[in-house]
Design an enzyme around this catalytic site. Structure first.
Site, PDB file in Angstrom:
ATOM      1  N   ASP A 192       0.870  -1.185   0.000  1.00 50.76           N
ATOM      2  CA  ASP A 192       0.000   0.000   0.000  1.00 50.76           C
ATOM      3  C   ASP A 192       0.897   1.223   0.000  1.00 50.76           C
ATOM      4  OD1 ASP A 192      -2.337   1.646   0.243  1.00 50.76           O
ATOM      5  OD2 ASP A 192      -1.993   1.811   2.393  1.00 50.76           O
ATOM      6  N   SER A 193       0.282   2.392  -0.209  1.00 46.39           N
ATOM      7  CA  SER A 193       1.035   3.643  -0.153  1.00 46.39           C
ATOM      8  C   SER A 193       1.523   3.923   1.264  1.00 46.39           C
ATOM      9  CB  SER A 193       0.128   4.793  -0.583  1.00 46.39           C
ATOM     10  OG  SER A 193      -0.924   4.936   0.350  1.00 46.39           O
ATOM     11  N   TYR A 205      -0.699   8.416  -2.410  1.00 42.52           N
ATOM     12  CA  TYR A 205      -0.720   8.138  -3.847  1.00 42.52           C
ATOM     13  C   TYR A 205      -1.896   8.869  -4.512  1.00 42.52           C
ATOM     14  CZ  TYR A 205       2.399   3.958  -3.628  1.00 42.52           C
ATOM     15  OH  TYR A 205       3.448   3.080  -3.484  1.00 42.52           O
ATOM     16  N   GLY A 206      -2.924   9.135  -3.706  1.00 40.31           N
ATOM     17  CA  GLY A 206      -4.214   9.592  -4.233  1.00 40.31           C
ATOM     18  C   GLY A 206      -4.182  10.859  -5.063  1.00 40.31           C
ATOM     19  N   CYS A 238      -4.531  -1.384  -1.924  1.00 43.92           N
ATOM     20  CA  CYS A 238      -4.669   0.059  -2.132  1.00 43.92           C
ATOM     21  C   CYS A 238      -5.630   0.257  -3.302  1.00 43.92           C
ATOM     22  CB  CYS A 238      -3.289   0.621  -2.465  1.00 43.92           C
ATOM     23  SG  CYS A 238      -3.274   2.352  -2.939  1.00 43.92           S
ATOM     24  N   ASN A 239      -6.751   0.917  -3.039  1.00 43.96           N
ATOM     25  CA  ASN A 239      -7.725   1.165  -4.118  1.00 43.96           C
ATOM     26  C   ASN A 239      -7.110   2.010  -5.225  1.00 43.96           C
ATOM     27  OD1 ASN A 239     -10.783   0.539  -2.943  1.00 43.96           O
ATOM     28  ND2 ASN A 239      -9.316   1.025  -1.353  1.00 43.96           N
ATOM     29  N   THR A 240      -6.294   2.988  -4.826  1.00 44.00           N
ATOM     30  CA  THR A 240      -5.721   3.914  -5.812  1.00 44.00           C
ATOM     31  C   THR A 240      -4.775   3.161  -6.757  1.00 44.00           C
ATOM     32  OG1 THR A 240      -5.780   5.556  -4.049  1.00 44.00           O
ATOM     33  CG2 THR A 240      -4.566   6.143  -6.027  1.00 44.00           C
ATOM     34  N   THR A 250      -8.069   2.091   1.663  1.00 43.45           N
ATOM     35  CA  THR A 250      -7.757   1.151   2.748  1.00 43.45           C
ATOM     36  C   THR A 250      -7.293   1.839   4.031  1.00 43.45           C
ATOM     37  OG1 THR A 250      -5.546   0.824   1.792  1.00 43.45           O
ATOM     38  CG2 THR A 250      -7.246  -0.775   1.200  1.00 43.45           C
ATOM     39  N   HIS A 251      -7.009   3.126   3.948  1.00 43.63           N
ATOM     40  CA  HIS A 251      -6.696   3.857   5.186  1.00 43.63           C
ATOM     41  C   HIS A 251      -7.961   4.132   6.011  1.00 43.63           C
ATOM     42  CE1 HIS A 251      -2.822   4.723   3.272  1.00 43.63           C
ATOM     43  NE2 HIS A 251      -2.400   5.292   4.389  1.00 43.63           N
TER      44      HIS A 251
END
Ligand code: DGL
Length: 259
Positions: A10-11, A42-43, A73-75, A184-185
């Site tokens: 993830d970021s 990352y967003g 991570c969705n992004t 995911t955060h």
């Protein structure tokens, strides 16, 4: 190969919400988690930058012998998973905002989605929304500023509450009955969010679904770990490891790694 680790990235610390679901469901599995906190968030990055960061994380996990990669991570999923699947010979599991269950179950015909700019502007997100949320009002909200606060360990601060309240207001005005957490955060904000929304609004995230999908793909590829002796769990961050440790209640082996 079946005792090789599951790689997760993830970021930053957010994907640990997915790691925990995977570890709960598949306690025998060895896992390696990468928190790319140095490059978070990352967003707000361009699609190309998100792709390059996803490639860097993927290659590191592959060099550590991972048998499958979970893009927690969705992004990164919405911007890079198609490329990763086409270019690396290993299964990938991604995470996308849970639009489908929200759209299927809403009674008010209005759902809210809180996610990063990178996710909400991606083609994959638009495709999914068009397929599943036809005829449903989808109130999209960029969670600007939330990830840096969570990365600094703030889950319930005045600043977080102020941002959330301004992001929830337009959704509540439209009478949403589902709030989809598309980053995911954000599951770490659920205790704070619950206090801010009416009882009839259900919060959903995709964490458990991702863990179940990981199990399905490992099983179908004959990759489930057959040994149950002391699974190795290693988490690496290229940022502050104190926050990563504290979000995991100091239960796992967390170390700093330059990447
Ligand atoms: N946790 C990530 C997600 O699910 C990325 C957040 C960010 O770095 O902006 O989208």
């Amino acid at each position: 190969m079946s005792n090789a680790p599951i790689g997760i990235f993830d970021s930053g610390i957010g994907g640990t919400s997915i790691f925990k679901e995977i570890h709960d469901l598949l306690p025998n599995e060895n896992c390696i988690y990468l928190a790319d906190s140095k490059n978070a968030p990352y967003g707000n990055r361009s699609s190309e930058e998100i792709l390059q960061l996803s490639i860097k994380n993927t290659e590191l996990l592959i060099s550590k012998g991972c048998k499958i990669i979970v893009v927690a991570c969705n992004t990164a999923t919405t911007n890079a998973i198609e490329y990763l699947r086409q270019n690396y010979n290993i299964p990938f599991i991604g995470i996308e905002p849970a639009i489908k269950p929200a759209a299927l179950n809403t009674k008010t015909k209005a759902i809210g989605i809180l996610a990063t700019k990178g996710t909400l502007s991606s083609q994959l997100f638009h495709r999914t929304t068009n397929v599943y949320a036809n005829g449903i009002k989808v109130i999209e909200q960029v969670g600007e500023g939330l990830v840096p606060l969570i990365e600094s360990g703030q889950l319930n601060s005045k600043d977080i509450q102020k941002l959330l309240s301004s992001y929830l207001e337009p959704m509540l005005k439209e009478n949403i009955d589902y709030l989809v957490l598309g980053c995911t955060h954000y599951p770490y904000l659920i205790p704070t969010l619950i206090k801010m929304i009416p009882d009839h609004v259900t919060i959903i995230d995709s964490g458990l679904a991702v863990a179940k999908q990981t199990e399905v793909v490992l099983t179908s590829n004959n990759l489930l770990n057959s040994s149950s002796i002391n699974p190795s769990i290693q988490l690496f961050s290229n940022g502050d490891i104190t926050i990563l440790n504290s979000i995991l209640d100091n239960k796992f082996d967390v170390s700093y790694l330059k990447f």
